[in-house]
Design a protein around this motif. Structure first.
Motif, PDB file in Angstrom:
ATOM      1  N   ALA A  55      13.848  46.564  -5.634  1.00  0.00           N
ATOM      2  CA  ALA A  55      13.019  46.520  -4.430  1.00  0.00           C
ATOM      3  C   ALA A  55      12.600  45.074  -4.233  1.00  0.00           C
ATOM      4  O   ALA A  55      12.859  44.223  -5.096  1.00  0.00           O
ATOM      5  N   ASP A  56      11.938  44.802  -3.128  1.00  0.00           N
ATOM      6  CA  ASP A  56      11.458  43.451  -2.878  1.00  0.00           C
ATOM      7  C   ASP A  56      10.510  43.043  -4.006  1.00  0.00           C
ATOM      8  O   ASP A  56       9.483  43.693  -4.228  1.00  0.00           O
ATOM      9  N   GLY A  57      10.872  42.015  -4.743  1.00  0.00           N
ATOM     10  CA  GLY A  57      10.028  41.528  -5.826  1.00  0.00           C
ATOM     11  C   GLY A  57      10.131  42.314  -7.111  1.00  0.00           C
ATOM     12  O   GLY A  57       9.348  42.098  -8.028  1.00  0.00           O
ATOM     13  N   VAL A  58      11.114  43.232  -7.220  1.00  0.00           N
ATOM     14  CA  VAL A  58      11.282  44.033  -8.427  1.00  0.00           C
ATOM     15  C   VAL A  58      12.768  44.065  -8.789  1.00  0.00           C
ATOM     16  O   VAL A  58      13.610  44.384  -7.950  1.00  0.00           O
ATOM     17  N   PHE A  59      13.084  43.714 -10.034  1.00  0.00           N
ATOM     18  CA  PHE A  59      14.460  43.819 -10.500  1.00  0.00           C
ATOM     19  C   PHE A  59      14.471  44.186 -11.977  1.00  0.00           C
ATOM     20  O   PHE A  59      13.445  44.102 -12.660  1.00  0.00           O
ATOM     21  N   ALA A  60      15.629  44.626 -12.451  1.00  0.00           N
ATOM     22  CA  ALA A  60      15.777  45.023 -13.853  1.00  0.00           C
ATOM     23  C   ALA A  60      16.861  44.186 -14.505  1.00  0.00           C
ATOM     24  O   ALA A  60      17.863  43.837 -13.873  1.00  0.00           O
ATOM     25  N   LEU A  61      16.659  43.897 -15.776  1.00  0.00           N
ATOM     26  CA  LEU A  61      17.664  43.242 -16.607  1.00  0.00           C
ATOM     27  C   LEU A  61      18.097  44.265 -17.657  1.00  0.00           C
ATOM     28  O   LEU A  61      17.353  44.543 -18.601  1.00  0.00           O
ATOM     29  N   GLU A  62      19.266  44.847 -17.454  1.00  0.00           N
ATOM     30  CA  GLU A  62      19.811  45.855 -18.367  1.00  0.00           C
ATOM     31  C   GLU A  62      20.612  45.127 -19.432  1.00  0.00           C
ATOM     32  O   GLU A  62      21.473  44.304 -19.105  1.00  0.00           O
ATOM     33  N   GLN A  63      20.349  45.432 -20.706  1.00  0.00           N
ATOM     34  CA  GLN A  63      20.915  44.619 -21.780  1.00  0.00           C
ATOM     35  C   GLN A  63      21.168  45.398 -23.055  1.00  0.00           C
ATOM     36  O   GLN A  63      20.530  46.428 -23.296  1.00  0.00           O
ATOM     37  N   VAL A  64      22.095  44.865 -23.840  1.00  0.00           N
ATOM     38  CA  VAL A  64      22.425  45.446 -25.142  1.00  0.00           C
ATOM     39  C   VAL A  64      22.541  44.294 -26.132  1.00  0.00           C
ATOM     40  O   VAL A  64      23.222  43.295 -25.868  1.00  0.00           O
ATOM     41  N   TYR A  65      21.876  44.414 -27.267  1.00  0.00           N
ATOM     42  CA  TYR A  65      21.920  43.361 -28.288  1.00  0.00           C
ATOM     43  C   TYR A  65      21.479  43.922 -29.626  1.00  0.00           C
ATOM     44  O   TYR A  65      20.885  44.999 -29.709  1.00  0.00           O
ATOM     45  N   LYS A 161      11.170  43.627 -14.061  1.00  0.00           N
ATOM     46  CA  LYS A 161      10.312  42.513 -13.691  1.00  0.00           C
ATOM     47  C   LYS A 161       9.662  42.845 -12.347  1.00  0.00           C
ATOM     48  O   LYS A 161      10.355  43.086 -11.358  1.00  0.00           O
ATOM     49  N   VAL A 162       8.326  42.888 -12.330  1.00  0.00           N
ATOM     50  CA  VAL A 162       7.572  43.192 -11.122  1.00  0.00           C
ATOM     51  C   VAL A 162       6.788  41.941 -10.723  1.00  0.00           C
ATOM     52  O   VAL A 162       5.925  41.470 -11.471  1.00  0.00           O
ATOM     53  N   ARG A 163       7.105  41.441  -9.542  1.00  0.00           N
ATOM     54  CA  ARG A 163       6.442  40.223  -9.048  1.00  0.00           C
ATOM     55  C   ARG A 163       4.997  40.524  -8.665  1.00  0.00           C
ATOM     56  O   ARG A 163       4.712  41.505  -8.011  1.00  0.00           O
ATOM     57  N   LEU A 164       4.104  39.648  -9.103  1.00  0.00           N
ATOM     58  CA  LEU A 164       2.690  39.796  -8.766  1.00  0.00           C
ATOM     59  C   LEU A 164       2.424  39.299  -7.358  1.00  0.00           C
ATOM     60  O   LEU A 164       3.113  38.467  -6.839  1.00  0.00           O
TER      61      LEU A 164
END
Length: 164
Positions: A55-65, A161-164
């Motif tokens: 969404a506007d100002g919200v994204f995800a970082l999907e990861q494997v480690y 990540k949610v933008r303030l």
């Protein structure tokens, strides 16, 4: 102040804030075995991180480690985003402490909204299991992606990540 717990607990804490609606809806899918989002994250190869705009100002970082020893991690903090870090499989340790008073070791706030900070002896150590979420606000220094035990394990995780 950082919070940690199940999706239900985190939802209760953040539900009254519209900024978190898209993040919580995404996390419901990510943490639901059999969902398309969960399957997509579980199919990511080790060492890969994929960005998904939500969404506007919200994204995800999907990861494997594979979790790293505590000595290899670095405390980080953000000014513009709140992190919701959810473990889908495996487990990881995260250290958390107040950001105030920590010396800056690398400042990337202008370009990447991340500042790396010096270690502190007195910290809290959380072992985050599958289905649990850790939420970090700008006043929180956090050291994620650490091995929870003596033998590091492969972790599937998403960081919203949610933008303030």
């Amino acid at each position: 102040m950082a919070i940690w717990g199940t999706l239900d607990l985190i939802s209760q804490q953040l539900a009254s804030n519209e900024r978190f609606e898209a993040a919580l809806a995404y996390l419901r899918e990510a943490l639901a075995p059999g969902s398309a989002v969960h399957g997509r994250i579980m199919a990511i190869a080790e060492g890969v991180t994929e960005r998904v705009d939500l969404a506007d100002g919200v994204f995800a970082l999907e990861q494997v480690y594979t979790g790293k020893p505590a000595g290899e991690g670095r405390f980080e903090a953000h000014d513009q985003y709140v992190d919701l870090q959810a473990v889908l499989s495996g487990e990881e340790a995260m250290e958390v402490t107040a950001r105030a008073g920590l010396a800056v070791t690398e400042d990337l706030l202008a370009d990447k909204d991340v500042v790396f900070l010096a270690d502190r002896a007195a910290v809290s150590r959380w072992v985050v299991a599958p289905g649990e979420i850790a939420v970090f606000f700008p006043g929180d220094a956090h050291k994620p992606s650490l091995a929870a035990g003596a033998a590091p394990v492969l972790a599937h995780k998403t960081v919203v990540k949610v933008r303030l």
